[in-house]
Enzyme design. Structure first.
Site, PDB file in Angstrom:
ATOM      1  CG  ASP A 195     127.878  12.203  49.052  1.00  0.00           C
ATOM      2  OD1 ASP A 195     127.121  12.418  47.943  1.00  0.00           O
ATOM      3  OD2 ASP A 195     127.923  10.946  49.714  1.00  0.00           O
ATOM      4  CG  ASN A 202     129.102   0.562  54.543  1.00  0.00           C
ATOM      5  OD1 ASN A 202     128.095   1.393  54.311  1.00  0.00           O
ATOM      6  ND2 ASN A 202     130.255   0.908  54.540  1.00  0.00           N
ATOM      7  CG  HIS A 226     127.701   4.566  52.877  1.00  0.00           C
ATOM      8  ND1 HIS A 226     128.644   3.613  52.530  1.00  0.00           N
ATOM      9  CD2 HIS A 226     127.091   5.133  51.826  1.00  0.00           C
ATOM     10  CE1 HIS A 226     128.379   3.634  51.156  1.00  0.00           C
ATOM     11  NE2 HIS A 226     127.641   4.439  50.784  1.00  0.00           N
ATOM     12  CD  GLU A 257     132.045   4.357  54.098  1.00  0.00           C
ATOM     13  OE1 GLU A 257     131.142   3.593  54.258  1.00  0.00           O
ATOM     14  OE2 GLU A 257     132.628   4.271  52.935  1.00  0.00           O
TER      15      GLU A 257
HETATM   16  C1  GLP Z   1     127.418   6.122  47.553  1.00  0.00           C
HETATM   17  C2  GLP Z   1     126.934   7.716  47.825  1.00  0.00           C
HETATM   18  C3  GLP Z   1     125.617   7.357  48.435  1.00  0.00           C
HETATM   19  C4  GLP Z   1     124.539   6.414  47.854  1.00  0.00           C
HETATM   20  C5  GLP Z   1     125.274   4.880  47.908  1.00  0.00           C
HETATM   21  C6  GLP Z   1     124.506   3.821  47.452  1.00  0.00           C
HETATM   22  O1  GLP Z   1     128.075   5.605  48.306  1.00  0.00           O
HETATM   23  N1  GLP Z   1     127.694   8.262  48.316  1.00  0.00           N
HETATM   24  O2  GLP Z   1     124.793   8.454  48.786  1.00  0.00           O
HETATM   25  O3  GLP Z   1     123.483   6.343  48.681  1.00  0.00           O
HETATM   26  O4  GLP Z   1     126.446   5.357  47.098  1.00  0.00           O
HETATM   27  O5  GLP Z   1     124.585   3.794  45.981  1.00  0.00           O
HETATM   28  P1  GLP Z   1     123.410   2.891  45.348  1.00  0.00           P
HETATM   29  O6  GLP Z   1     122.352   3.796  45.185  1.00  0.00           O
HETATM   30  O7  GLP Z   1     124.003   3.032  43.691  1.00  0.00           O
HETATM   31  O8  GLP Z   1     123.296   1.704  45.830  1.00  0.00           O
END
Ligand code: GLP
Length: 241
Positions: free
Chosen positions: A67, A136, A138, A143
């Protein structure tokens, strides 16, 4: 689905890095699906170490990222392109022309989604896809919603994701509100999937992912229908199981 518990974050990152190093060594032209967020940073550090110490050769590797934020250029230090360069690509012998991240500045984001989906498809399949998980549920930026999105698409980020990401930006106004993300269908086509989660904050969503209903309201729950998924957790993320 296999759940693999580690004592701590470092141990979890080392285990996942060994799998990626083995993948690259066994199949030098592997297609790696890569993820951003704070969770995989330690894994990328380990991979860089394996490049330096064990001479893992990235010369033929191709990568596709999950993404990118809409509105951020690759030079912006909060963009996912910047993240990948900074945490991995700048430190190994990878050909950056073979590394793909959606273009967050595309004049027509919908057209960029079609373009990106075609790029992923043209590679003949992702050999191993790395995922983090949002609080959440995702994955990528898919989402919670009413139907699992199939292909790469434009996402309106939820308030909780915008809040969670705000820590990386100077002000709330700077936090992007939209992103381009691979779809759940795109992710599920990968031959092998590895999801990483650490910390107490991820414990409830790991529980829901593994034991709750399979529902687009918990996007990661779909992984239970994939034939080759490993979920790597530290003790804290495992604490509600
Ligand atoms: C963002 C990214 C996800 C990632 C998520 C969790 O939303 N698009 O790919 O898994 O954050 O982030 P973190 O690893 O900092 O908890």
């Amino acid at each position: 689905m296999k759940l693999i518990k580690s004592k701590n974050y470092q141990e979890m990152c080392a285990k996942v890095a060994r799998i990626f190093a083995a993948q690259i060594t066994l199949k030098p032209e592997s297609v790696l699906g890569l993820a951003t967020g704070s969770t995989p940073i330690g894994m990328y550090e380990e991979l860089v170490r394996k490049y330096n110490e064990d001479r893992v050769d990235f010369g033929k590797v191709r990568t596709v990222n999950l993404d990118e934020y809409i509105g951020l250029s690759g030079d912006n230090d909060q963009s996912y392109r910047y993240f990948m360069n900074h945490n991995l690509f700048d430190h190994v012998d990878i050909d950056k022309a073979k590394t793909f991240v959606p273009n967050g500045l595309a004049a027509d984001p919908e057209a960029e989604c079609v373009n990106y989906e075609n790029i992923v498809a043209s590679m003949g399949g992702v050999d191993i896809q790395l995922l983090g998980i949002g609080n959440n549920g995702h994955i990528g930026f898919n989402e919670p919603c009413d139907e699992f999105p199939e292909c790469t698409h434009v996402v309106d980020l939820t308030e909780s994701t915008i809040q969670a990401n705000a820590r990386f930006f100077a002000s709330m106004d700077d936090v992007p509100k939209q992103a381009i993300s691979m779809g759940i269908g795109t992710i599920m086509k990968a031959k092998k999937i590895i999801l990483m989660a650490n910390g107490k904050g991820k414990a409830p969503i790991i529980y829901d992912t593994v034991f709750g209903p399979v529902t687009p309201q918990v996007p990661a729950s779909i992984l239970r229908f994939h034939p080759d998924v490993m979920i790597f957790v530290d003790e804290e993320a495992y604490s509600e199981i």
